[in-house]
Scaffold this motif. Structure first.
Motif, PDB file in Angstrom:
ATOM      1  N   GLY A  35      -4.687   5.910   1.215  1.00  0.00           N
ATOM      2  CA  GLY A  35      -4.011   4.990   0.318  1.00  0.00           C
ATOM      3  C   GLY A  35      -4.405   5.168  -1.136  1.00  0.00           C
ATOM      4  N   LYS A  82       2.523   3.935  -6.177  1.00  0.00           N
ATOM      5  CA  LYS A  82       3.317   3.098  -7.079  1.00  0.00           C
ATOM      6  C   LYS A  82       3.610   3.780  -8.410  1.00  0.00           C
ATOM      7  CE  LYS A  82       1.053  -1.035  -5.171  1.00  0.00           C
ATOM      8  NZ  LYS A  82       0.081  -0.307  -4.333  1.00  0.00           N
ATOM      9  N   ARG A 110       8.802   4.961  -2.862  1.00  0.00           N
ATOM     10  CA  ARG A 110       8.647   3.629  -3.447  1.00  0.00           C
ATOM     11  C   ARG A 110       7.910   3.662  -4.795  1.00  0.00           C
ATOM     12  NH1 ARG A 110       6.177  -0.099   1.168  1.00  0.00           N
ATOM     13  NH2 ARG A 110       5.123   1.820   1.779  1.00  0.00           N
ATOM     14  N   LYS A 164       0.844  -1.189   0.000  1.00  0.00           N
ATOM     15  CA  LYS A 164       0.000   0.000   0.000  1.00  0.00           C
ATOM     16  C   LYS A 164       0.880   1.239   0.000  1.00  0.00           C
ATOM     17  CE  LYS A 164      -3.977  -2.091   2.344  1.00  0.00           C
ATOM     18  NZ  LYS A 164      -4.908  -2.004   3.491  1.00  0.00           N
ATOM     19  N   HIS A 165       1.185   1.731  -1.174  1.00  0.00           N
ATOM     20  CA  HIS A 165       2.005   2.933  -1.317  1.00  0.00           C
ATOM     21  C   HIS A 165       1.773   3.503  -2.707  1.00  0.00           C
ATOM     22  CE1 HIS A 165       4.436  -0.498  -2.764  1.00  0.00           C
ATOM     23  NE2 HIS A 165       4.852   0.344  -3.696  1.00  0.00           N
ATOM     24  N   ASP A 205       4.495  10.093   0.571  1.00  0.00           N
ATOM     25  CA  ASP A 205       5.749   9.343   0.484  1.00  0.00           C
ATOM     26  C   ASP A 205       5.907   8.830  -0.953  1.00  0.00           C
ATOM     27  OD1 ASP A 205       7.967   7.752   0.736  1.00  0.00           O
ATOM     28  OD2 ASP A 205       7.006   6.226   1.999  1.00  0.00           O
TER      29      ASP A 205
END
Length: 421
Positions: free
Chosen positions: A120, A72, A144, A69-70, A141
């Motif tokens: 999310g 992408k 990633r 969960k980031h 963030d």
């Protein structure tokens, strides 16, 4: 080339079917396979060639296999309108999946956007300024991110966004897939591409050239008289099916309402409308319910209506490519068409750019507008205007004036039909 030739998941094939796509466009044919294979890519192609699907379809295919969960995938666009358009397309592609996408831009609540990010999201489509703002708040963030897309990179350079882009790049991981799309390749964009792309595949689609089926007329006009000139042309010329372009969604909505109040069969097509209302406007324009469609560039992408007799640039486009795309909506299928452009003093620079692109000098035309009233009837708010039946003539024409204003052609140009995205 069919989309069946690509190894897409059933969910993406279903999205392609719902979008009504049949054959892949040249940019899609050449870009999708390398992106699916994981290569970085430099795509040189103009707006309207199908770039959004060229990168979004394979990126979503990758994301279906990605865990966690980031954020992408990060898509950076120069304008709010383009970010909305890309995000809308992303929503249609991921409809049958668990992926989530979010558009991030200024002019709306930052707190709402941050709240959505914290819940999310997998795909962020962002304008540089607001994204940096949220980064400075440490509310997102990007460490990633697996896929980076810079769309309309040359437009970002024109708007002075390259320093912001480089600041954003510093927080991204080095190991990622990067895709850069640009209509042109100025030196600054070339340097940026060299910095962020690793052994990229390069795809270049030939520059769109106007054909010789559109008669162009450039009207010198003061900004405050544009609506008056538009009404004059609607009354004095045989404008059967007319597409009017404005620069902003607000102006498209207000101008369409104004014309409708005056008795014309007019509708708007702009980004703030619901999908059902947009479809209603487009369907009405196709079937003759509306004879005038007032649209922004972004909203007009995907319009493929035969028989458009006139295109009117109420506001000057930002680029020569946009001018060619706009005016290419008429003069199709062996028909001739006319393009009227309203030019103010502030438009001299872009006119020179358009002339260089067309390799033709656009001759300016002035027009003597009939007096409507002491305070211009056409410029009043829609709810104060006197209704004028569609097709009625203005009886206040100065004596001796002919019913049809003389126009000067600068040459004959046109454009073949373009794909939706």
């Amino acid at each position: 080339m069919s989309f069946n030739d690509f190894d897409f998941s059933p969910e993406i094939f279903e999205a392609i079917r719902k979008c009504g796509y049949t054959a892949a466009t040249p940019i899609q044919q050449q870009s999708i396979a390398p992106i699916l294979e994981g290569h970085d890519l430099l795509g040189l192609a103009q707006t309207g060639t199908g770039k959004t699907a060229a990168f979004m379809l394979p990126v979503v295919q990758h994301l279906l296999k990605s865990k966690g969960k980031h954020v992408k995938a990060l898509v950076i666009a120069p304008t709010r309108e383009l970010a909305e358009q890309i995000n809308d397309f992303a929503l249609s592609v991921i409809a049958g999946t668990r992926l989530r996408t979010l558009a991030v831009y200024g002019g709306v609540s930052k707190n709402v956007q941050i709240s959505r990010i914290r819940k999310g999201v997998d795909i962020v489509v962002a304008c540089p300024g607001r994204l940096l703002d949220i980064l400075n708040d440490k509310a997102i963030d990007l460490s990633r991110v697996e896929h980076l897309v810079l769309d309309e990179a040359d437009h970002m350079f024109d708007k002075g966004f390259l320093p912001d882009i480089r600041r954003i790049l510093r927080v991204l991981p080095r190991q990622r897939q990067s895709l850069v799309f640009s209509a042109t390749m100025p030196q600054e964009i070339r340097h940026l591409a060299e910095d962020i792309l690793r052994n990229p595949k390069t795809v270049q689609i030939s520059r769109i050239q106007p054909a010789k089926s559109v008669e162009h007329t450039l009207f010198d006009i003061d900004q405050k008289q544009k609506t008056r000139l538009l009404v004059h042309l609607l009354q004095e010329k045989d404008l059967k099916t007319t597409l009017v372009f404005t620069r902003t969604k607000h102006k498209a909505r207000n101008l369409a309402t104004q014309l409708e109040t005056m008795g014309y069969k007019a509708a708007a097509l702009q980004g703030n409308m619901s999908q059902s209302r947009r479809q209603q406007s487009l369907d009405g324009f196709k079937d003759g319910t509306y004879t005038i469609l007032v649209a922004t560039d972004i909203a007009a992408r995907g319009i493929d209506v035969t028989g458009i007799s006139h295109v009117i640039n109420y506001d000057m486009p930002d680029t020569a490519e946009a001018y060619i795309h706009r005016t290419g909506r008429t003069g199709r299928a062996a028909s001739t068409g006319e393009a009227f452009t309203f030019a103010t003093r502030e438009d001299d620079r872009i006119i020179r750019v358009i002339e260089r692109s067309l390799n033709e000098k656009l001759q300016r035309q002035t027009v003597s507008l009939p007096r409507i009233a002491k305070d211009d009837e056409a410029a009043r708010p829609a709810n104060e205007q006197k209704k004028i039946p569609a097709g009625s003539k203005n009886n206040s024409r100065p004596a001796g004036k002919s019913r049809r204003s003389r126009t000067t052609s600068s040459g004959v140009f046109g454009l073949a039909a373009q794909c939706k995205r």
